[in-house]
Scaffold this motif. Structure first.
Motif, short mmCIF file in Angstrom:
data_model
loop_
_atom_site.label_atom_id
_atom_site.label_comp_id
_atom_site.label_asym_id
_atom_site.label_seq_id
_atom_site.Cartn_x
_atom_site.Cartn_y
_atom_site.Cartn_z
N ARG A 4 -4.72 -13.59 -22.99
CA ARG A 4 -4.11 -14.20 -24.18
C ARG A 4 -3.03 -13.29 -24.74
N LEU A 5 -1.93 -13.91 -25.13
CA LEU A 5 -0.78 -13.18 -25.63
C LEU A 5 -0.36 -13.75 -26.97
N TYR A 6 -0.41 -12.93 -28.02
CA TYR A 6 0.03 -13.36 -29.34
C TYR A 6 1.56 -13.30 -29.37
N LEU A 7 2.18 -14.35 -29.88
CA LEU A 7 3.64 -14.49 -29.89
C LEU A 7 4.17 -14.24 -31.31
N ALA A 8 4.56 -13.01 -31.59
CA ALA A 8 5.02 -12.62 -32.92
C ALA A 8 6.53 -12.73 -33.02
N GLY A 9 7.01 -13.06 -34.21
CA GLY A 9 8.45 -13.10 -34.43
C GLY A 9 8.83 -14.10 -35.50
N PRO A 10 10.10 -14.08 -35.88
CA PRO A 10 10.57 -14.97 -36.94
C PRO A 10 10.79 -16.41 -36.50
N GLU A 11 10.40 -16.75 -35.29
CA GLU A 11 10.55 -18.14 -34.82
C GLU A 11 9.84 -19.12 -35.74
N CYS A 28 4.52 -18.65 -21.34
CA CYS A 28 3.27 -17.93 -21.10
C CYS A 28 2.46 -18.59 -19.99
N ARG A 29 2.31 -19.92 -20.07
CA ARG A 29 1.54 -20.65 -19.04
C ARG A 29 2.14 -20.43 -17.65
N ALA A 143 10.02 -10.19 -21.57
CA ALA A 143 8.87 -9.55 -22.23
C ALA A 143 7.56 -10.20 -21.80
N ILE A 144 7.55 -11.52 -21.70
CA ILE A 144 6.34 -12.24 -21.28
C ILE A 144 6.02 -11.92 -19.82
N HIS A 145 7.04 -11.84 -18.99
CA HIS A 145 6.83 -11.49 -17.58
C HIS A 145 6.18 -10.11 -17.46
N GLU A 146 6.68 -9.14 -18.22
CA GLU A 146 6.10 -7.80 -18.18
C GLU A 146 4.68 -7.80 -18.72
N ALA A 147 4.44 -8.56 -19.79
CA ALA A 147 3.09 -8.67 -20.34
C ALA A 147 2.14 -9.26 -19.29
N ALA A 148 2.59 -10.27 -18.58
CA ALA A 148 1.75 -10.89 -17.55
C ALA A 148 1.42 -9.89 -16.45
N ARG A 149 2.41 -9.09 -16.06
CA ARG A 149 2.18 -8.08 -15.02
C ARG A 149 1.13 -7.07 -15.48
#
Length: 192
Positions: A4-11, A28-29, A143-149
């Motif tokens: 699980r990856l929390y998606l933080a930011g001003p989005e 993420c999926r 960033a998501i790709h690196e997190a997945a790795r």
């Protein structure tokens, strides 16, 4: 089980916040992760919802792009600090990766118009947000790709640890059963 990856930011402040959240969760999926977006399942207590989602996550991806000024969104800064306090890995990205010293107008060398020192560590954000050795990715995809790795390695490692624990438990149980059986045979031979 997907990390699980929390998606933080001003989005969350964008006019299309829900659609952007879906886009990020889709990224993420595609990377084999489950994205946790701050607006999902939101109740009355937004802060508590975000804190709970960070606690449930295996890591955090944060958009540190300048927001309403030279620096990042302060809520995202809190979320980064909270995730780091929990020992979770943080992966950051920004659409503005120039160092702060290049982005903030200096009235005198190294000082802004108010006379405050301009941080000049060659980083796009405060050194508490971007520690030495951390990469600031150009976009959420990287960033998501690196997190997945990184996170998939952790999931595989935890699965291997569970398998090893089960094997050790099985071996200990078999050894105990054999020792008890050998004791019973020895008792019969001795005549107890």
């Amino acid at each position: 089980m997907r990390p699980r990856l929390y998606l933080a930011g001003p989005e969350v402040f964008r006019p299309d916040a829900a659609a952007e959240g879906e886009r990020l969760k889709c990224l993420c999926r595609e990377a084999g992760l489950e994205g946790l977006y701050p607006l999902d399942g939101q109740g009355d207590d937004i802060r508590r919802n975000c804190i709970d989602r960070i606690a449930q996550a295996d890591g955090l991806v944060a958009n540190i792009s300048p927001f309403r000024g030279h620096h990042m969104d302060p809520g995202t800064a809190f979320e980064i600090g909270y995730a780091q306090a929990l020992g979770k890995p943080v992966f950051i990205w920004s659409n503005e990766r120039r160092p702060l010293a290049e982005r903030i107008a200096a009235a005198t060398p190294a000082r802004d118009a108010d006379g405050h020192l301009i941080e000049d560590f060659g980083k796009p954000e405060n050194l508490m947000i971007v520690p030495d050795g951390h990469t600031v990715w150009a976009g959420p995809e990287e960033a998501i790709h690196e997190a997945a790795r990184v996170l998939s390695f952790g999931v595989k490692n935890r699965a291997l640890q569970r398998q090893v624990r089960r094997s050790v438990l099985f071996a200990a149980t078999v050894s105990l059963a054999l020792a008890l059986a050998a004791g019973m045979v020895a008792n019969r031979l001795i005549g107890w």
